[in-house]
Design an enzyme around this catalytic site. Structure first.
Site, PDB file in Angstrom:
ATOM      1  N   GLU A 117       0.815  -1.206   0.000  1.00  0.00           N
ATOM      2  CA  GLU A 117       0.000   0.000   0.000  1.00  0.00           C
ATOM      3  C   GLU A 117       0.856   1.267   0.000  1.00  0.00           C
ATOM      4  OE1 GLU A 117      -3.995  -1.564   2.274  1.00  0.00           O
ATOM      5  OE2 GLU A 117      -2.333  -0.927   3.535  1.00  0.00           O
ATOM      6  N   CYS A 138      -1.327   5.639  10.424  1.00  0.00           N
ATOM      7  CA  CYS A 138      -0.076   5.050  10.887  1.00  0.00           C
ATOM      8  C   CYS A 138      -0.327   3.725  11.600  1.00  0.00           C
ATOM      9  CB  CYS A 138       0.616   6.022  11.841  1.00  0.00           C
ATOM     10  SG  CYS A 138       2.176   5.413  12.467  1.00  0.00           S
TER      11      CYS A 138
END
Length: 391
Positions: free
Chosen positions: A92, A342
């Site tokens: 990703e 994150c």
């Protein structure tokens, strides 16, 4: 017939490729600009290249990013792409728009062998390193897809962070050529100050990065002492905190910035107590290292067994660091509605290292220990983890 993907080359590598075709090396700069500045993949569109060279390239070369499985847009404007890198693996990349800049978060590996407790990628295990071309393809695709979407010829991505899937410094051989493409004025022309490599602390490779291609450095610290960091970041058992901080000090002699950024994921009841903050102040003071702290609210995922620290606790933690003169920021969570924040990047990984299996066993053992402990402990004390204690 097999062809060579030109995204694999920095400009010197592309010059070598052109020389093997019997072409002058300066042709590589023209070709490099077409690929990276204009996003061209059709050799016929490269109008200032000689027809003979274009015909050669059509027979032996290509410009191609991995297939895009999906693209998702967050309510906050963040965009996540999932790239198919073959053999059941997908990685990703995430674009994060802000008022003054656009940041792309890029992956360096399919999976990760480090196995940090709070990271979704680490819980999936590790399959393989990405090639230089697979790393730079994320930038190539994102930059030119965003330009088309925004109907602009201006640069969209101004900052790049190697904070996606994987430990970049465990793939330095592929990372270095990719960094050179990012920094090249004939490529993306990014400033060294605006390209950040994040590492969990591979000490020998920090020294190599300083020597070969120094850019901004971020270190995933996440704990103020070795006992706790051993549990959260297993790599600490090989490269403990004191060794890591010394490597950071050496890096500063070459770095484009005069400080190291320490990333610190805030985990409820684990590493977020005021005592932990005071330990950090003492730690960096003793090491005499110029630094800033980026406090990251944890983004929970089911396998972690961890929770995000309360917002007030994060602010209190930051206040202790700030009062000691340490520049401290709290990261604004972006893209969490599309699992792009994150610690949430996971893609699809065919684990070849059994990391995921080992972590699953560890989680089972930890749960059993917690159950046994809760049966023995007083109700008011159950589940409490004190400052500096391991988990």
């Amino acid at each position: 017939m097999s062809t060579t993907n030109l995204l694999e080359f920095d400009r010197d590598g592309l010059a070598d490729f052109c020389a093997r075709l019997g072409e002058k090396r300066f042709r590589a700069t023209q070709l490099f600009r077409w690929i990276h500045q204009r996003g061209a993949s059709d050799f016929d569109a490269m109008s200032d290249l000689a027809r003979a060279l274009r015909d050669k390239l059509k027979g032996c070369a290509r410009v191609q990013a991995p297939p895009v499985i999906s693209g998702q847009a967050s309510a906050d404007g963040s965009v996540k792409w999932l790239f198919d890198v073959g053999a059941g693996n997908a990685v990703e990349a995430v674009f994060i728009p802000e008022d003054e800049r656009g940041t792309l978060c890029v992956s360096s590996q399919a999976g990760c062998a480090v196995g940090c407790r709070f990271c979704s990628t680490g819980h999936q295990g590790f399959s393989r390193n990405l090639s230089s071309g697979e790393i730079i393809a994320q930038l190539w695709f994102a930059e030119h897809a965003l330009r088309r979407r925004l109907k602009t010829e201006d640069r969209v991505i101004s900052n790049l962070v190697m904070m996606g899937m994987g430990e970049p410094l465990q793939n330095l051989a592929a990372l270095l050529p990719a960094l050179r493409v990012m920094l090249d004025d004939h490529g993306y022309g990014l400033s060294r100050r605006r390209v950040t490599v994040s590492t969990s602390g591979v000490v020998p490779m920090i020294d190599r990065l300083a020597r070969d291609c120094p850019v901004a450095l971020a270190v995933s610290l996440h704990a103020p002492n070795d006992a706790l960091r051993d549990q959260l970041v297993p790599l600490n058992r090989k490269y403990p905190i004191d060794e890591l901080l010394q490597a950071c000090k050496r890096y500063l002699a070459h770095a484009p910035r005069d400080f190291i950024t320490f990333e610190y994921c805030m985990l409820d009841g684990v590493n977020d107590q005021i005592g932990h903050a005071r330990q950090l102040v003492e730690l960096v003071g003793r090491a005499a290292i110029r630094c800033k702290f980026n406090l990251i609210p944890f983004n929970p995922f089911p396998a972690s067994g961890l929770l995000r620290s309360a917002h007030d606790q994060i602010l209190a933690f930051a206040q202790v660091l700030g009062a000691a003169g340490i520049v401290t920021t709290v990261r604004k969570t972006r893209g969490d509605d599309i699992a792009a924040a994150c610690g949430q990047l996971a893609g699809d990984v065919r684990d070849r290292t059994r990391v995921a299996e080992r972590m699953a066993k560890q989680r089972t053992m930890q749960l059993q220990l917690q159950l046994n402990s809760s049966r023995r402990a007083e109700p008011s004390a159950a589940g409490v983890i004190g400052c500096g204690e391991s988990i």
